[in-house]
Each structure stands twice: as C-alpha cells, then as structure tokens.
Design an enzyme around this catalytic site. Structure first.
Site, short mmCIF file in Angstrom:
data_model
loop_
_atom_site.label_atom_id
_atom_site.label_comp_id
_atom_site.label_asym_id
_atom_site.label_seq_id
_atom_site.Cartn_x
_atom_site.Cartn_y
_atom_site.Cartn_z
N ASN A 1 0.87 -1.18 0.00
CA ASN A 1 0.00 0.00 0.00
C ASN A 1 0.90 1.22 0.00
O ASN A 1 1.47 1.58 1.03
CB ASN A 1 -0.91 -0.02 1.23
CG ASN A 1 -1.77 1.23 1.34
OD1 ASN A 1 -1.93 1.97 0.38
ND2 ASN A 1 -2.31 1.47 2.52
N TRP A 2 1.04 1.85 -1.16
CA TRP A 2 1.98 2.96 -1.30
C TRP A 2 1.47 4.23 -0.63
O TRP A 2 2.22 5.18 -0.43
CB TRP A 2 2.25 3.24 -2.78
CG TRP A 2 3.08 2.20 -3.46
CD1 TRP A 2 3.38 0.94 -3.01
CD2 TRP A 2 3.72 2.34 -4.73
NE1 TRP A 2 4.17 0.29 -3.92
CE2 TRP A 2 4.40 1.12 -4.99
CE3 TRP A 2 3.80 3.35 -5.67
CZ2 TRP A 2 5.13 0.91 -6.16
CZ3 TRP A 2 4.52 3.15 -6.83
CH2 TRP A 2 5.19 1.94 -7.07
N LYS A 3 0.18 4.29 -0.33
CA LYS A 3 -0.44 5.48 0.25
C LYS A 3 -0.20 6.69 -0.67
O LYS A 3 -0.21 6.54 -1.89
CB LYS A 3 0.05 5.69 1.69
CG LYS A 3 -0.15 4.43 2.54
CD LYS A 3 0.12 4.62 4.00
CE LYS A 3 -0.11 3.31 4.75
NZ LYS A 3 0.05 3.48 6.20
N HIS B 1 -9.52 1.08 4.71
CA HIS B 1 -8.26 1.26 5.44
C HIS B 1 -8.48 2.20 6.63
O HIS B 1 -9.29 3.12 6.57
CB HIS B 1 -7.20 1.84 4.50
CG HIS B 1 -5.82 1.80 5.07
ND1 HIS B 1 -5.35 2.77 5.94
CD2 HIS B 1 -4.81 0.91 4.91
CE1 HIS B 1 -4.12 2.46 6.28
NE2 HIS B 1 -3.75 1.35 5.67
N GLU C 1 -6.84 4.60 7.74
CA GLU C 1 -6.64 6.02 7.46
C GLU C 1 -7.85 6.64 6.76
O GLU C 1 -8.16 7.81 6.96
CB GLU C 1 -5.36 6.20 6.62
CG GLU C 1 -4.12 5.92 7.45
CD GLU C 1 -2.88 5.59 6.63
OE1 GLU C 1 -1.84 5.33 7.26
OE2 GLU C 1 -2.96 5.58 5.39
N GLU D 1 -5.64 -5.03 10.47
CA GLU D 1 -4.75 -3.91 10.71
C GLU D 1 -5.06 -3.26 12.05
O GLU D 1 -5.95 -2.41 12.14
CB GLU D 1 -4.93 -2.85 9.61
CG GLU D 1 -4.45 -3.25 8.25
CD GLU D 1 -4.23 -2.02 7.40
OE1 GLU D 1 -3.19 -1.93 6.77
OE2 GLU D 1 -5.09 -1.13 7.39
N GLY E 1 1.88 2.60 10.92
CA GLY E 1 2.82 3.71 10.80
C GLY E 1 3.45 4.14 12.10
O GLY E 1 4.10 5.19 12.17
N SER F 1 2.45 -2.71 10.39
CA SER F 1 3.91 -2.54 10.41
C SER F 1 4.66 -3.85 10.19
O SER F 1 5.69 -4.09 10.82
CB SER F 1 4.37 -1.88 11.72
OG SER F 1 3.83 -0.57 11.83
N GLY G 1 2.85 -1.27 4.32
CA GLY G 1 2.89 0.17 4.12
C GLY G 1 4.29 0.63 3.73
O GLY G 1 4.73 0.47 2.60
N GLY G 2 5.01 1.22 4.67
CA GLY G 2 6.31 1.83 4.39
C GLY G 2 7.30 0.92 3.71
O GLY G 2 8.05 1.35 2.82
#
Length: 255
Positions: free
Chosen positions: A13-15, A98, A100, A170, A176, A216, A237-238
């Site tokens: 998930n590049w966001k 998600h 967010e 999640e 994050g 994470s 994510g990251g």
C-alpha cells in the site's frame, strides 16, 4: 500460512507517495526481485500512478490495485473514482476500509459495505481492512470490534463473491507507528476473523479465505508473522516503498 487451503498474498500500500517517474523506477527495481515469488505480489498505488503501474508490470507477476473507490458508478462526487473506472483501466485489486480512510475521511462500517458492493459488482478483487484502536485493545474488546467490522462489511456478499475478498487485519495502533502486534496476537485475531467467516459462510469458505496482517509488517518480522497458521501474507505500508524490503517480505511469504 496454510498454502494447501488458500493463497498467500503480499500487497504493498503505497499510500500518498511516489510520482510517476519514481513509481516506474521502483517497479523496475522490484520486478526482478519478486519474479520467482511463491506467493501473489500486489502493489496498490495512488490514482495518478495506476496507468504507469499497469504498463510497468505488464508481462510480470506483479498485480496492480487502487487504494480506494467510491460506491457509486458515476455521479456528482467531485474528486472520487468509481470501481467501474478502475476495472476499465485493468486494475485488479482495490483496498477498502483502510484505517486512514476511516480516521481522516469519515469512512464508516456502512460506507465500507457500500464500497465493497461496488467493487465486487465491477469485478474487482477487494482487500478489506479491519482493526481496532488502542483503547479498544486495552479494553479487551478487540475481537468484538473486528468481528462487527467484518460482519457489516460482508453484508450482502455471497459465498462465490467471497472468493474475490481478502481480509487484512490492521490494528490501528500499529499503523505507521513502528509498533507491531506479536505474531501470536496477529494470529489470534486472524483466527477470530476466520471463525466469524465460518459462522457466515461455512468452514470450506473460511478455510479458503486469505487473511493478511497489516500492522507494520517489515523485512525483519515478516518471517515470524507469516509462519503463523492464520496469517496468509501482509498488507505492507512503508516497507513496500523500498524494493529490497518488499522483496524480503515476499520471500518470507513464499516459504
């Protein structure tokens, strides 16, 4: 993971990251690193990168997804993108619900269900996100929260349509933050989700459902997490923005 029963999937998930040139370069770096993956590799990218990603992954084993879609097929919804628009482009996957989106953009269990319906009707595969807040975990109601989110999101979804759904657990407190549920905690909640799905659809459907962990997960902890019987991959994510890290997670899920 139990690959005899269900598919392992690692989805990035590049966001809101990477312009088109950066996306093209990242995919070019990533492609040879994951070409022999023993699991499915997916990248979910910003809307502006979808065409770039589709072109760059053509002929590879990398699948492309979007990060959200609207519940209406068209209409006066300025700034939104519909599921049929994504399908027409050739996008295969879409992330729905998600944390967010829930936290910053007013997403609710009810609108998650509407978006699920739209995505499935358009022929897309859905990565459905569920998870609890920190105070909910500390209050001991994680399973109740996650079960409710799962049940509402799957309302009206048939057993046949469920084959195009992945659920990503999640924990919101681990998104994050660098905090990660232990492998045992992740497996416990994933098993609880599978139990809910069994109540709704039966054991065969539940056994065949891919349930990811998405809090994470990184190159360092992926092997321990994916070794759990009910953790069938991850929503990353990251770490998905660094080709070597993403590839390491894919390798862990390929074992």
């Amino acid at each position: 993971m139990n690959k005899a029963l269900r598919k392992a999937v690692i989805a990035g998930n590049w966001k809101m990251n990477k312009n088109r040139a950066e996306a093209k370069a990242l995919i070019a770096e990533m492609t040879p690193l994951v070409k022999d993956a023993g699991c499915e590799a997916v990248i979910c990218v910003p809307y502006t990168n979808l065409e770039t990603a589709l072109e760059a992954t053509r002929g590879t084993n990398i699948h492309v997804g979007a990060e959200n879609c609207h519940w209406a097929a068209s209409g006066a919804f300025t700034g939104e993108i519909s599921a049929p628009m994504l399908a027409e482009m050739g996008v295969e996957y879409v992330i729905i619900g998600h944390s967010e989106r829930r936290q910053y953009f007013g997403e609710t269990d009810a609108t998650v269900n509407k978006r699920m319906r739209a995505a499935l009707d358009a022929g897309l595969r859905v990565i459905l996100c569920v998870g609890e807040l920190l105070d909910q975990r500390e209050s001991g109601i994680t399973q109740e929260i996650v079960s409710m989110q799962t049940k509402v999101a799957l309302g009206g979804v048939t057993e046949e349509e469920l084959k195009r759904v992945i659920i990503a657990y999640e924990p919101v407190w681990a998104i994050g933050t660098g905090k990660t549920a232990t492998a045992e905690q992740a497996n416990e909640v994933n098993h609880g989700i599978r139990t809910v799905v069994e109540e709704l659809y039966g054991k065969k459907a539940a056994d065949g459902l891919t349930i990811q962990y998405g809090g994470s997960m990184n190159a360092a902890n992926a092997e321990e997490l994916t070794a759990q019987p009910d953790v069938d991959g991850g929503l990353i994510g990251g770490a998905s923005l660094k080709a070597p890290d993403f590839a390491a997670i894919v390798r862990a899920a390929s074992r």
